[in-house]
Write a protein that holds these residues in place. Structure first.
Motif, short mmCIF file in Angstrom:
data_model
loop_
_atom_site.label_atom_id
_atom_site.label_comp_id
_atom_site.label_asym_id
_atom_site.label_seq_id
_atom_site.Cartn_x
_atom_site.Cartn_y
_atom_site.Cartn_z
N CYS A 145 -27.70 -22.04 -40.62
CA CYS A 145 -28.66 -21.35 -39.86
C CYS A 145 -28.87 -21.97 -38.76
N GLY A 146 -29.26 -23.40 -38.90
CA GLY A 146 -29.55 -24.44 -37.81
C GLY A 146 -28.48 -24.38 -36.64
N ILE A 147 -27.44 -24.38 -37.15
CA ILE A 147 -26.27 -24.27 -35.99
C ILE A 147 -25.96 -22.71 -35.32
N SER A 148 -26.03 -21.71 -36.46
CA SER A 148 -25.74 -20.50 -36.05
C SER A 148 -26.68 -20.04 -34.70
N GLN A 149 -28.08 -20.52 -35.11
CA GLN A 149 -29.07 -20.04 -34.03
C GLN A 149 -29.03 -20.60 -32.81
N VAL A 150 -28.39 -21.58 -32.54
CA VAL A 150 -28.26 -22.16 -31.30
C VAL A 150 -27.19 -21.39 -30.49
N TYR A 151 -26.02 -21.28 -31.16
CA TYR A 151 -24.95 -20.34 -30.77
C TYR A 151 -25.63 -19.13 -30.16
N LEU A 152 -26.26 -18.27 -31.25
CA LEU A 152 -27.04 -16.86 -30.84
C LEU A 152 -27.84 -16.97 -29.61
N ILE A 153 -28.81 -18.23 -29.43
CA ILE A 153 -29.70 -18.25 -28.54
C ILE A 153 -28.91 -18.37 -27.17
N LEU A 154 -27.87 -19.31 -27.21
CA LEU A 154 -27.03 -19.30 -26.01
C LEU A 154 -26.27 -18.01 -25.48
N LEU A 155 -25.80 -17.06 -26.51
CA LEU A 155 -25.29 -15.90 -26.28
C LEU A 155 -26.17 -15.10 -25.69
N LYS A 156 -27.38 -14.88 -26.27
CA LYS A 156 -28.58 -14.28 -25.81
C LYS A 156 -29.07 -14.33 -24.13
N ASN A 157 -29.02 -15.71 -23.74
CA ASN A 157 -29.55 -16.00 -22.62
C ASN A 157 -28.78 -16.37 -21.57
N THR A 158 -27.33 -15.93 -21.80
CA THR A 158 -26.13 -15.69 -21.10
C THR A 158 -25.63 -14.60 -20.63
N GLY A 159 -26.36 -13.53 -20.72
CA GLY A 159 -25.82 -11.89 -20.67
C GLY A 159 -25.06 -11.33 -21.48
N HIS A 160 -25.03 -11.92 -22.77
CA HIS A 160 -24.55 -11.41 -24.13
C HIS A 160 -25.27 -11.00 -25.24
N ALA A 161 -26.49 -10.70 -24.91
CA ALA A 161 -27.63 -10.14 -26.02
C ALA A 161 -26.99 -9.18 -27.00
N ALA A 162 -26.19 -8.26 -26.56
CA ALA A 162 -25.80 -7.18 -27.39
C ALA A 162 -24.71 -7.71 -28.35
N VAL A 163 -24.00 -8.72 -28.08
CA VAL A 163 -22.95 -9.61 -28.81
C VAL A 163 -23.83 -10.47 -29.78
N SER A 164 -24.65 -11.36 -29.41
CA SER A 164 -25.76 -11.82 -30.35
C SER A 164 -26.20 -10.70 -31.48
N SER A 165 -26.52 -9.66 -30.90
CA SER A 165 -27.36 -8.86 -31.92
C SER A 165 -26.15 -8.07 -32.72
N ARG A 166 -25.15 -7.86 -32.39
CA ARG A 166 -23.83 -7.25 -33.25
C ARG A 166 -23.59 -8.29 -34.24
N ILE A 167 -23.68 -9.53 -33.87
CA ILE A 167 -23.28 -10.75 -34.99
C ILE A 167 -24.25 -10.76 -35.93
N SER A 168 -25.49 -10.85 -35.82
CA SER A 168 -26.62 -10.83 -36.65
C SER A 168 -26.84 -9.76 -37.39
N SER A 169 -26.49 -8.43 -36.91
CA SER A 169 -26.73 -7.37 -37.54
C SER A 169 -25.68 -7.09 -38.72
N THR A 170 -24.40 -7.40 -38.30
CA THR A 170 -23.32 -7.42 -39.13
C THR A 170 -23.41 -8.22 -40.52
N ALA A 171 -23.94 -9.92 -40.16
CA ALA A 171 -24.33 -10.55 -41.20
C ALA A 171 -25.53 -10.03 -42.11
N VAL A 172 -26.29 -9.57 -41.62
CA VAL A 172 -27.19 -8.75 -42.33
C VAL A 172 -26.82 -7.81 -43.31
N VAL A 173 -26.07 -6.65 -42.67
CA VAL A 173 -25.46 -5.99 -43.63
C VAL A 173 -24.52 -6.27 -44.85
N LEU A 174 -23.63 -7.56 -44.36
CA LEU A 174 -23.01 -8.10 -45.52
C LEU A 174 -23.82 -8.83 -46.38
#
Length: 451
Positions: A145-174
């Protein structure tokens, strides 16, 4: 001619494209705790309470992770506003190595000293034993989690919030699907109970990290350069990072440790109070996660606007978000009230615990209004312009000088009824509103912090 609520204008487009995906992402993450509780609650009340208390360890770690990620996000949003990817790639490794340090420590403690961690939250031997099983099995997920959250915050803040959301949401469904399979032994798998919930979390974190890593490797994406993990970002950028991050991290810890103490207080008031508080906290967190997601999106939008030096535009946006947060808080409170009959029907607790739960959910309904307003301003608008110290000061005063001492006195000295203690522990959001509003209208947060 435009109407007052023109959903095609730039503000509402940004709301739809950035804030909404992040809010959904936070909501989906909160669902994991809910499904753990519901599925384990069908087994027995002990498993439900044990996982809820063990989950406080993950919560404390998330305070460190989110504090560091928020600091990186403040700088990334403003530098992305001026399209300075090189500076972002220098700053992000600072966040990554700090998160690795914290999450690695928590993985070691949960893996090798789970009983010690559980005794912080309860002295009930059955809860300590069950919770220790869960912590030992879930430990690896902390460093992932410590590593993945840095990747997700990078995606959110560089114009790819929808991608970040899709990754987290899929992981939650799984995670939810694997929960059902591993807890109850579906599809030929062994019925692992409380350990099954932990293994499902680890598997979901692995998928989340791999996917987020692959997304940042695509062309034209800002990347995390692992070869810079132990390299200096330069004196100016490093000082800026810690100048804006440390107050956010401190505020996160000040608020979060107080929130954990709420569980400690209720955890020492009996198993019925613990179980009821566990479910009420989960429901409140699920609904509040939308508010926190909105705050994160607000911070990015206003940060990017300030980074473009559009100060007056950012100021107007702040006013719109404040008004929106009040409406969202009121709607969220109404949703909690409407959910009460459903929650009481789905969850199986003792009659006394059910009685506590009904009134704790009513308290959550008004608590969420103040939480929506304060999180949008303190965690969204203020940090966007580098104004990160006020939130820390505000939480120190309201939580540690008022709510926590009063709650502990009520519980352990005055031996007040459970519901009165629970009421005292929900006062912090409304106590701080006057100070938050006065600071907001000073507009110290309207500032471009890029170099």
């Amino acid at each position: 001619m435009k109407t007052r609520m023109n959903f095609k204008d730039e503000f509402y487009q940004k709301l739809k494209l950035l804030v909404l995906p992040i809010a959904i992402q936070n909501f989906m993450l909160a669902l994991v705790s809910a499904t753990d509780a519901i599925m384990l609650g069908w087994i027995d009340q002990t498993s439900l309470s044990a996982v809820s208390l063990a989950g406080q360890v993950q919560f404390v770690l998330s305070l460190f992770i989110s504090g560091i990620a928020a600091g990186a996000g403040i700088m990334a949003a403003q530098y992305w506003g001026k399209r300075d990817a090189a500076s972002i790639e220098k700053v992000i490794p600072i966040a990554l190595r700090t998160n690795l340090l914290f999450s690695g420590l928590f993985t070691i403690l949960a893996g090798f000293c789970p009983e010690m961690l559980m005794r912080i939250f309860t002295n009930d031997a059955a809860l300590v034993a069950s919770g220790s099983q869960y912590l030992r099995a879930v430990a690896l997920s902390y460093v992932l989690c410590g590593i993945s959250q840095v990747y997700l915050i990078l995606l959110k803040n560089t114009g790819h919030a929808a991608v970040s959301s899709r990754i987290s949401s899929t992981a939650v469904v799984l995670n939810i699907i694997l929960n059902a399979i591993l807890i109850y032994g579906l599809c030929g798998a062994p019925a692992l109970g409380i350990r099954g919930a932990a293994y499902a979390t680890v598997a979901a974190r692995v998928v989340e990290l791999i996917w987020a890593y692959l997304e940042t490797k695509k062309p034209e994406r800002v990347r995390i350069l692992w070869n810079r993990l132990f390299s200096s970002a330069g004196k100016i950028l490093s000082e800026d990072f810690w100048r804006y991050t440390l107050p956010v991290l401190a505020a996160s810890l000040v608020w979060g440790i107080a929130y954990v103490l709420y569980s400690v207080i209720m955890g020492h008031m009996g198993s019925d109070a613990t179980a009821a508080n566990s479910i009420a906290s989960i429901v409140r967190t699920i609904i509040a996660s939308l508010c926190w997601g909105i705050a994160a999106g607000v911070s990015i939008i206003i940060g990017q606007t300030l980074g473009q030096n559009k100060l007056e535009e950012a100021k107007k946006m702040g006013g719109k978000f404040v008004r929106l947060s009040i409406w969202i808080g009121a709607a969220s409170g109404l949703v909690i009230l409407l959910l009460i009959p459903l929650v009481l029907r789905v969850i199986t607790l003792t009659p006394q615990a059910m009685y506590y739960l009904k009134f704790m959910l009513c308290m959550a309904a008004y608590y969420i209004i103040g939480n929506s307003l304060n999180s949008t301003i303190i965690s969204g608008i203020f940090p966007a312009g580098g104004d990160t110290k006020f939130g820390m000061i505000c939480d120190v005063v309201t939580l540690w000088c008022f709510v926590v001492p009063l709650g502990m006195l009520a519980a352990f000295v005055w031996h007040a009824p459970v519901l009165l203690v629970a009421f005292i522990l929900t006062l912090d959001e409304f106590v701080k509103i006057p100070a938050v509003y006065i600071h907001y209208v000073k507009y110290k947060w309207v500032k471009n912090i890029t170099r």
